[in-house]
Design an enzyme around this catalytic site. Structure first.
Site, short mmCIF file in Angstrom:
data_model
loop_
_atom_site.label_atom_id
_atom_site.label_comp_id
_atom_site.label_asym_id
_atom_site.label_seq_id
_atom_site.Cartn_x
_atom_site.Cartn_y
_atom_site.Cartn_z
N ARG A 41 0.82 -1.22 0.00
CA ARG A 41 0.00 0.00 0.00
C ARG A 41 0.84 1.26 0.00
NH1 ARG A 41 -2.65 -3.73 2.97
NH2 ARG A 41 -1.54 -3.06 4.83
N GLU A 75 6.11 -10.68 15.39
CA GLU A 75 5.73 -11.26 16.68
C GLU A 75 6.21 -12.71 16.77
OE1 GLU A 75 1.58 -10.84 17.35
OE2 GLU A 75 1.73 -11.37 19.47
P1 AMP Z 1 5.01 -2.73 11.39
O1 AMP Z 1 6.26 -3.29 10.76
O2 AMP Z 1 4.57 -3.50 12.58
O3 AMP Z 1 5.15 -1.24 11.68
O4 AMP Z 1 3.83 -2.94 10.34
C1 AMP Z 1 3.67 -2.03 9.31
C2 AMP Z 1 3.22 -2.70 8.04
O5 AMP Z 1 2.19 -3.67 8.26
C3 AMP Z 1 2.67 -1.67 7.09
O6 AMP Z 1 3.19 -1.92 5.80
C4 AMP Z 1 1.16 -1.86 7.15
O7 AMP Z 1 0.60 -1.80 5.85
C5 AMP Z 1 0.93 -3.22 7.78
N1 AMP Z 1 0.03 -3.17 8.94
C6 AMP Z 1 0.36 -3.45 10.24
N2 AMP Z 1 -0.69 -3.35 11.06
C7 AMP Z 1 -1.74 -2.98 10.30
C8 AMP Z 1 -3.14 -2.69 10.57
N3 AMP Z 1 -3.65 -2.75 11.82
N4 AMP Z 1 -3.91 -2.31 9.54
C9 AMP Z 1 -3.42 -2.24 8.28
N5 AMP Z 1 -2.13 -2.50 7.96
C10 AMP Z 1 -1.29 -2.88 8.96
#
Ligand code: AMP
Length: 178
Positions: A66, A103
């Site tokens: 996205r 996780e």
């Molecule tokens: P992180 O590495 O944990 O910061 O996760 C970020 C990535 O995961 C981004 O590319 C987001 O598109 C996706 N992502 C994580 N959590 C969500 C959520 N609750 N809703 C939509 N996309 C998420």
């Protein structure tokens, strides 16, 4: 229809919350209604790049998948190039890869070794900051190729997951904070 620039609150009200997607306990932030609305889509790009003018940024880097949508539109507005950071195994040429912890287990993302010239001024964009692992890994890839990261920008920040702590030292911008 008004053509005034939307506020972050208007963008927030278009974001759809999907409980238990893609797995139980995750509330997915669905940005497709923002993209489908011409005024909200354009306005979200304007807000994401509001610290910059054409000529200030060489490359906008977007994170799979996205992030590509926002980063490509931002690149056009800023008259900058667009570069994708992709999940491992998707880019066809030579790559640098970076692992990061989930996780349970690890993930890996990649950039073409020649995608960003050393010293390039880069804006890094993704749709959402959660734990920060993805963005921190993308920033590490950009460090590897010698880019200067001007800012890391997100449409959405889930602040309770403290992803910012993994991005210390970089200017961070997020439009809608939960
Ligand atoms: P992180 O590495 O944990 O910061 O996760 C970020 C990535 O995961 C981004 O590319 C987001 O598109 C996706 N992502 C994580 N959590 C969500 C959520 N609750 N809703 C939509 N996309 C998420």
């Amino acid at each position: 229809m008004s053509h005034s620039r939307p506020t972050p609150a208007e963008i927030e009200s278009a974001i759809r919350n999907i409980p238990d997607f893609p797995k139980p306990g995750i509330q997915f932030k669905d940005i497709t209604p923002v993209l489908a609305d011409a005024r909200l889509f354009a306005g979200s790009i304007d807000l994401l790049i509001s610290n910059f003018k054409p000529g200030m940024v060489d490359t906008v880097v977007g994170i799979d998948a996205r992030g590509f949508i926002f980063a490509a539109a931002a690149a056009l507005r800023l008259q900058a190039g667009f570069v994708p950071v992709r999940k491992k195994g998707k880019l066809p040429y030579q790559t640098h890869e970076q692992n990061y912890d989930l996780e349970y287990g690890t993930n890996s993302i990649a950039i073409h070794t020649d995608a960003v010239k050393p010293g390039s001024r880069v804006l890094l964009i993704d749709d959402l900051l959660a734990t920060g692992g993805t963005a921190a890994a993308a920033a590490a890839l950009l460090q590897k190729v010698g880019a200067e990261i001007l800012e890391i920008s997100f449409l959405i920040e889930l602040s309770f997951l403290t992803g910012r702590d993994k991005l210390k030292g970089y200017p961070i911008r997020s439009l809608v904070v939960y």
